[in-house]
Design an enzyme around this catalytic site. Structure first.
Site, PDB file in Angstrom:
ATOM      1  N   GLY A  59      16.033  55.816   7.655  1.00 34.60           N
ATOM      2  CA  GLY A  59      17.422  56.377   8.070  1.00 34.60           C
ATOM      3  C   GLY A  59      17.352  58.003   7.788  1.00 34.60           C
ATOM      4  CD  GLU A  86      11.154  73.370  21.045  1.00 29.37           C
ATOM      5  OE1 GLU A  86      10.749  74.270  21.819  1.00 29.37           O
ATOM      6  OE2 GLU A  86      10.494  72.603  20.740  1.00 29.37           O
ATOM      7  CB  CYS A 129      13.847  69.214  24.733  1.00 31.62           C
ATOM      8  SG  CYS A 129      12.563  70.008  23.999  1.00 31.62           S
TER       9      CYS A 129
END
Length: 489
Positions: A218, A260, A293
């Protein structure tokens, strides 16, 4: 699962740690269980923070000569090099990446980048004269004014699932070379490959407390790292939404934050470079299935060439091989999870609702009863307001848009909340570079690409704060101290 890393223990300040509740890591290629690994108990993450603080404040690493730190980190990298086969097999299994991508783009490129980062650090001056007007020197009886670059302190490094190994190296090496203590927390989706850094630290003789590696299913441990007053900096790579949360969590203690984040990069083809679209299209999704990304998922071409481009790109995507990551012929593996595949399906549906046309792909490929596969997809997008052109997708989906002229192309490219990367292709490098200079993005590739320890990456706008790699990526892990020295006589 054969050949994957066998040691699944966390590493806290020199101690391998077990005892936490186990969680499963899934293979996205066939939905099998790669392994069950014990989560790092929250008290042990707290211990990692306290031990990192102790190690930093003691100066055992921060005050060591830079050449000594470099020798230890080179030994760490040499140990990783000996683990090539199990590391690559682990990356293939936990991330679903084709072996060629895992081996070349993560393992080999990662180690080369890390070694280059050590060399770059050693080439920089970390204490340098500060320019001061002569009148100020005389009036203040100043003998010397210096800028000194010192380590930030305790750094929490939180890495993403799509390139866990190389992203860890990209944060750990400059942070450690700068003299910081670091706690590495990888994504819960791909944590196994990062556990090797504990064994590597032990083999290299890194002082206790300077590096810890924690894992969890988690986010409780990550939240402890981003809020604990003993942590001085958080370096995070991941989504913009999580980046916002980290900024909020770090704000009460005014931690330094390096982020980032997401991207929606554009690749612009000038009129004389349209014939190169096949290569650019393949690069968007090859190896990563679009889970990068920096992927240039918006292809901008002159309107009069759009139909030609759609045909060329569709033909290119038809030649890409969707398959299991272990198959050497595979160029497109699975997405990381069922949730990510469903996101791709929703984006395509919404894009079509807003006027886009699916030219190729658009759904789940046949022949894969298990695994989170999605077809290489080409969308004919009518305008830049379409959801497929505005939202980061993280899947093998390319949007093709037409532009009127160069000004229109620049406007479309900059019409985004993101600004991480970009590409410009043109037969005249000077003309293409003139376009690149107008793009509001952290990096622009003109007719080529470069991944290097010496080349910085990072974003404008909602693509993040700060830079990784390059001199700026090293300075991100340093504070600047001004030393002014005078004579009492």
């Amino acid at each position: 699962m054969e050949n994957i890393l066998a040691d699944h223990r966390s590493y806290i300040a020199g101690d391998p740690v077990t005892g936490g509740e186990a969680f499963a890591v899934e293979n996205p290629a066939d939905e099998s269980r790669v392994a069950e690994i014990p989560a790092t108990p929250l008290p042990e993450i707290d211990r990692a923070i306290r031990e990192a603080r102790r190690a930093f404040d003691s100066g055992v690493w921060a005050d060591a000569p830079a050449e000594d730190r470099a020798a230890v980190l080179r030994a760490l990298l040499s140990y990783l090099e000996t683990m090539r086969e199990p590391l690559v097999a682990t990356m293939v299994a936990e991330a679903g990446q084709p072996r060629m991508f895992a081996e070349r783009s993560q393992f080999l490129s990662g180690l080369a980048m890390a070694r280059g980062m050590i060399d770059l650090y050693l080439s920089l001056s970390h204490e340098e004269p500060n320019p001061v007007p002569v009148d100020d020197l005389i009036r203040g009886r100043v003998a010397l004014s210096l800028r000194r670059h010192e380590p930030v302190g305790v750094v929490a490094a939180i890495t993403p699932y799509n390139a866990a190994f190389i992203m860890a190296l990209q944060k750990l090496v400059p942070a450690l070379m700068a003299g910081n203590s670091v706690i590495l927390r990888p994504s819960p989706l791909t944590p196994i490959s990062s556990l090797i850094f504990g064994a590597a630290a032990e083999a290299a003789g890194l002082p206790r407390g300077v590096l810890s590696v924690v894992v969890e299913p988690g986010s409780a441990g990550a939240e402890l790292l981003t809020t604990h007053p003993a942590v001085d900096m958080v370096s995070f790579t991941g989504s913009t939404a999580v980046g916002r949360s980290i900024m909020a969590q770090a704000a009460p203690t005014l931690k330094r934050v390096a982020l980032e984040l997401g991207g929606k990069s554009a690749q612009i083809y000038l009129d004389d470079a349209v014939g190169k679209v096949a290569t650019g299209a393949a690069a968007v999704i090859g190896g990563t299935a679009g889970q990068a990304c920096v992927a240039a998922t918006r292809m901008l071409v002159p309107r009069e060439h759009k139909d030609e481009v759609l045909e060329l790109v569709s033909r290119t995507y038809a030649g890409l091989v969707v398959g299991t990551p272990a198959d050497p012929s595979t160029t497109i593996g699975p997405l990381i999870s069922a949730a990510q595949r469903e996101r791709c399906e929703r984006i395509v549906d919404r894009a079509v609702d807003k006027g886009a046309t699916v030219v190729r792909g658009g759904g789940r490929p046949s022949g894969f009863p298990r695994g989170y596969y999605f077809e290489p997809t080409v969308l004919d997008v009518p305008d830049n307001g379409n959801p497929a052109a505005q939202e980061e997708i993280f899947g093998p989906i390319l949007s093709v848009l037409g532009y009127r002229d160069i000004d229109d192309a620049v406007r479309i490219a900059n019409d985004s909340p993101y600004g991480l990367s970009g590409q410009v292709y043109g037969a005249d490098p000077a003309a293409a570079t003139a376009v690149a200079r107008r793009l509001r993005t952290g990096a622009v590739n003109v007719n080529t690409a470069l991944f290097s320890a010496y080349a910085p990456s990072g974003g404008y706008k909602q693509s993040g704060l700060g830079r990784e790699r390059g001199p700026d990526g090293i300075r991100a892990f340093q504070e600047v101290k001004h030393l002014v020295i005078g004579d009492l006589r």
